[in-house]
Design a protein around this motif. Sequence first.
Motif, PDB file in Angstrom:
ATOM      1  N   ILE A 115      35.591  52.375  21.576  1.00  0.00           N
ATOM      2  CA  ILE A 115      35.658  50.920  21.402  1.00  0.00           C
ATOM      3  C   ILE A 115      36.765  50.331  22.257  1.00  0.00           C
ATOM      4  O   ILE A 115      36.585  49.299  22.931  1.00  0.00           O
ATOM      5  CB  ILE A 115      35.881  50.566  19.917  1.00  0.00           C
ATOM      6  N   GLN A 116      37.929  50.980  22.275  1.00  0.00           N
ATOM      7  CA  GLN A 116      39.055  50.462  23.060  1.00  0.00           C
ATOM      8  C   GLN A 116      38.712  50.398  24.545  1.00  0.00           C
ATOM      9  O   GLN A 116      38.986  49.389  25.216  1.00  0.00           O
ATOM     10  CB  GLN A 116      40.294  51.345  22.833  1.00  0.00           C
ATOM     11  N   ASP A 117      38.109  51.459  25.062  1.00  0.00           N
ATOM     12  CA  ASP A 117      37.766  51.487  26.485  1.00  0.00           C
ATOM     13  C   ASP A 117      36.724  50.427  26.823  1.00  0.00           C
ATOM     14  O   ASP A 117      36.842  49.719  27.838  1.00  0.00           O
ATOM     15  CB  ASP A 117      37.223  52.868  26.870  1.00  0.00           C
ATOM     16  N   ILE A 118      35.686  50.316  26.012  1.00  0.00           N
ATOM     17  CA  ILE A 118      34.603  49.379  26.339  1.00  0.00           C
ATOM     18  C   ILE A 118      35.067  47.935  26.178  1.00  0.00           C
ATOM     19  O   ILE A 118      34.698  47.065  26.977  1.00  0.00           O
ATOM     20  CB  ILE A 118      33.363  49.696  25.489  1.00  0.00           C
ATOM     21  N   GLN A 119      35.911  47.667  25.201  1.00  0.00           N
ATOM     22  CA  GLN A 119      36.461  46.313  25.072  1.00  0.00           C
ATOM     23  C   GLN A 119      37.355  45.976  26.263  1.00  0.00           C
ATOM     24  O   GLN A 119      37.328  44.844  26.758  1.00  0.00           O
ATOM     25  CB  GLN A 119      37.222  46.179  23.750  1.00  0.00           C
ATOM     26  N   SER A 120      38.125  46.946  26.732  1.00  0.00           N
ATOM     27  CA  SER A 120      38.935  46.714  27.931  1.00  0.00           C
ATOM     28  C   SER A 120      38.050  46.447  29.138  1.00  0.00           C
ATOM     29  O   SER A 120      38.344  45.581  29.971  1.00  0.00           O
ATOM     30  CB  SER A 120      39.834  47.928  28.204  1.00  0.00           C
ATOM     31  N   SER A 121      36.941  47.189  29.228  1.00  0.00           N
ATOM     32  CA  SER A 121      36.000  46.981  30.320  1.00  0.00           C
ATOM     33  C   SER A 121      35.423  45.568  30.281  1.00  0.00           C
ATOM     34  O   SER A 121      35.350  44.883  31.313  1.00  0.00           O
ATOM     35  CB  SER A 121      34.870  48.010  30.227  1.00  0.00           C
ATOM     36  N   ILE A 122      35.021  45.125  29.104  1.00  0.00           N
ATOM     37  CA  ILE A 122      34.436  43.782  28.963  1.00  0.00           C
ATOM     38  C   ILE A 122      35.466  42.698  29.287  1.00  0.00           C
ATOM     39  O   ILE A 122      35.131  41.668  29.890  1.00  0.00           O
ATOM     40  CB  ILE A 122      33.847  43.607  27.556  1.00  0.00           C
ATOM     41  N   SER A 123      36.720  42.941  28.941  1.00  0.00           N
ATOM     42  CA  SER A 123      37.758  41.953  29.255  1.00  0.00           C
ATOM     43  C   SER A 123      37.969  41.828  30.762  1.00  0.00           C
ATOM     44  O   SER A 123      38.358  40.776  31.259  1.00  0.00           O
ATOM     45  CB  SER A 123      39.077  42.324  28.566  1.00  0.00           C
ATOM     46  N   MET A 124      37.686  42.913  31.503  1.00  0.00           N
ATOM     47  CA  MET A 124      37.804  42.878  32.966  1.00  0.00           C
ATOM     48  C   MET A 124      36.548  42.314  33.624  1.00  0.00           C
ATOM     49  O   MET A 124      36.619  41.683  34.679  1.00  0.00           O
ATOM     50  CB  MET A 124      38.049  44.296  33.511  1.00  0.00           C
ATOM     51  N   ASP A 125      35.396  42.580  33.012  1.00  0.00           N
ATOM     52  CA  ASP A 125      34.120  42.118  33.579  1.00  0.00           C
ATOM     53  C   ASP A 125      33.187  41.780  32.429  1.00  0.00           C
ATOM     54  O   ASP A 125      32.554  42.667  31.850  1.00  0.00           O
ATOM     55  CB  ASP A 125      33.507  43.195  34.470  1.00  0.00           C
ATOM     56  N   SER A 126      33.087  40.514  32.119  1.00  0.00           N
ATOM     57  CA  SER A 126      32.275  40.071  30.981  1.00  0.00           C
ATOM     58  C   SER A 126      30.817  39.837  31.374  1.00  0.00           C
ATOM     59  O   SER A 126      30.052  39.277  30.590  1.00  0.00           O
ATOM     60  CB  SER A 126      32.853  38.781  30.398  1.00  0.00           C
ATOM     61  N   THR A 127      30.427  40.278  32.565  1.00  0.00           N
ATOM     62  CA  THR A 127      29.041  40.086  33.015  1.00  0.00           C
ATOM     63  C   THR A 127      28.237  41.387  32.997  1.00  0.00           C
ATOM     64  O   THR A 127      27.058  41.384  33.376  1.00  0.00           O
ATOM     65  CB  THR A 127      29.003  39.511  34.440  1.00  0.00           C
ATOM     66  N   ASN A 128      28.839  42.471  32.573  1.00  0.00           N
ATOM     67  CA  ASN A 128      28.167  43.771  32.589  1.00  0.00           C
ATOM     68  C   ASN A 128      27.357  43.954  31.312  1.00  0.00           C
ATOM     69  O   ASN A 128      27.892  44.275  30.245  1.00  0.00           O
ATOM     70  CB  ASN A 128      29.188  44.898  32.743  1.00  0.00           C
ATOM     71  N   SER A 129      26.050  43.778  31.413  1.00  0.00           N
ATOM     72  CA  SER A 129      25.202  43.874  30.226  1.00  0.00           C
ATOM     73  C   SER A 129      25.248  45.267  29.604  1.00  0.00           C
ATOM     74  O   SER A 129      25.101  45.417  28.392  1.00  0.00           O
ATOM     75  CB  SER A 129      23.756  43.506  30.594  1.00  0.00           C
ATOM     76  N   TYR A 130      25.457  46.294  30.435  1.00  0.00           N
ATOM     77  CA  TYR A 130      25.456  47.663  29.915  1.00  0.00           C
ATOM     78  C   TYR A 130      26.656  47.915  29.009  1.00  0.00           C
ATOM     79  O   TYR A 130      26.569  48.692  28.051  1.00  0.00           O
ATOM     80  CB  TYR A 130      25.446  48.671  31.065  1.00  0.00           C
ATOM     81  N   ALA A 131      27.776  47.268  29.280  1.00  0.00           N
ATOM     82  CA  ALA A 131      28.942  47.428  28.416  1.00  0.00           C
ATOM     83  C   ALA A 131      28.677  46.854  27.032  1.00  0.00           C
ATOM     84  O   ALA A 131      29.073  47.446  26.012  1.00  0.00           O
ATOM     85  CB  ALA A 131      30.164  46.755  29.053  1.00  0.00           C
ATOM     86  N   PHE A 132      27.979  45.728  26.981  1.00  0.00           N
ATOM     87  CA  PHE A 132      27.627  45.149  25.677  1.00  0.00           C
ATOM     88  C   PHE A 132      26.631  46.050  24.949  1.00  0.00           C
ATOM     89  O   PHE A 132      26.708  46.223  23.730  1.00  0.00           O
ATOM     90  CB  PHE A 132      27.073  43.735  25.856  1.00  0.00           C
ATOM     91  N   ARG A 133      25.710  46.638  25.684  1.00  0.00           N
ATOM     92  CA  ARG A 133      24.776  47.600  25.071  1.00  0.00           C
ATOM     93  C   ARG A 133      25.538  48.775  24.502  1.00  0.00           C
ATOM     94  O   ARG A 133      25.279  49.236  23.386  1.00  0.00           O
ATOM     95  CB  ARG A 133      23.772  48.042  26.129  1.00  0.00           C
ATOM     96  N   ASN A 134      26.521  49.308  25.259  1.00  0.00           N
ATOM     97  CA  ASN A 134      27.287  50.456  24.782  1.00  0.00           C
ATOM     98  C   ASN A 134      28.084  50.120  23.522  1.00  0.00           C
ATOM     99  O   ASN A 134      28.124  50.902  22.568  1.00  0.00           O
ATOM    100  CB  ASN A 134      28.230  50.946  25.884  1.00  0.00           C
ATOM    101  N   ARG A 135      28.729  48.943  23.546  1.00  0.00           N
ATOM    102  CA  ARG A 135      29.509  48.559  22.360  1.00  0.00           C
ATOM    103  C   ARG A 135      28.594  48.350  21.162  1.00  0.00           C
ATOM    104  O   ARG A 135      28.954  48.683  20.024  1.00  0.00           O
ATOM    105  CB  ARG A 135      30.341  47.305  22.645  1.00  0.00           C
ATOM    106  N   ALA A 136      27.393  47.829  21.407  1.00  0.00           N
ATOM    107  CA  ALA A 136      26.430  47.652  20.317  1.00  0.00           C
ATOM    108  C   ALA A 136      26.051  48.993  19.701  1.00  0.00           C
ATOM    109  O   ALA A 136      25.957  49.122  18.470  1.00  0.00           O
ATOM    110  CB  ALA A 136      25.184  46.936  20.833  1.00  0.00           C
ATOM    111  N   LEU A 137      25.836  50.005  20.531  1.00  0.00           N
ATOM    112  CA  LEU A 137      25.486  51.332  20.010  1.00  0.00           C
ATOM    113  C   LEU A 137      26.591  51.889  19.118  1.00  0.00           C
ATOM    114  O   LEU A 137      26.315  52.508  18.079  1.00  0.00           O
ATOM    115  CB  LEU A 137      25.211  52.297  21.164  1.00  0.00           C
TER     116      LEU A 137
END
Length: 214
Positions: free
Chosen positions: A150-172
């Motif tokens: 969760i920490q890594d993927i949230q950091s990723s989203i904070s850097m790039d909020s347009t990556n749909s795959y990151a939202f999919r990963n956090r959803a899983l």
Amino acid sequence: MRFLPTILIILAGSLIIASCNKKSPDSFFKNGNAKYQLKDFKGAIAELDKAIELQPAFKQAYHTRAMCYGELKQYEKALPDFNKAIELDPKFKNAYLNRAYYVKMNTGDYSGAIEDYNKFIELNDDGKNAFSLNNRGFAKFNLNDTIGAIQDIQSSISMDSTNSYAFRNRALINIAIDSIDLACKDLNKAIELGFTKTYGKEVEELIFNHCNKN
């Protein structure tokens, strides 16, 4: 003897033509890279083979050929090429990134993938780590490190909020820990960002199975 100058001229011309026709390792590499960009992976490999034959220490050629093998799911051929590129240049950051992405993630070596992502982040001085953090988070999720994931993927989203795959990963991850409301928000965000067009209907199926239920 009077024909000798003419013969010499012909021979010299032939040598010049032969020299011009002889391709350099860089030429083969450029051709291979162009074919990789066009997704002609087998054609790219043929060009990169020639580049490496002429220049056995051509790290970029090994790296691109490894990515071609990865795209073809020939992981047993991709791995030695990535390893060779890193052997030739231990600070070749993209070789670590792509070895993790193309080989280790796809063969279930999540611990090895995390090590490679760590090395990429260590070497990457431009701070553009959204891709590597997202994938490292997913590797951690597969090793049951939910908090780290969760920490890594949230950091990723904070850097790039347009990556749909990151939202999919956090959803899983949120589905796995039974945070369904949060998961559904992320799934809908992934749809909004064009996940289906790029990756297929997985997110739509997850929404059907987990969201909008009474």
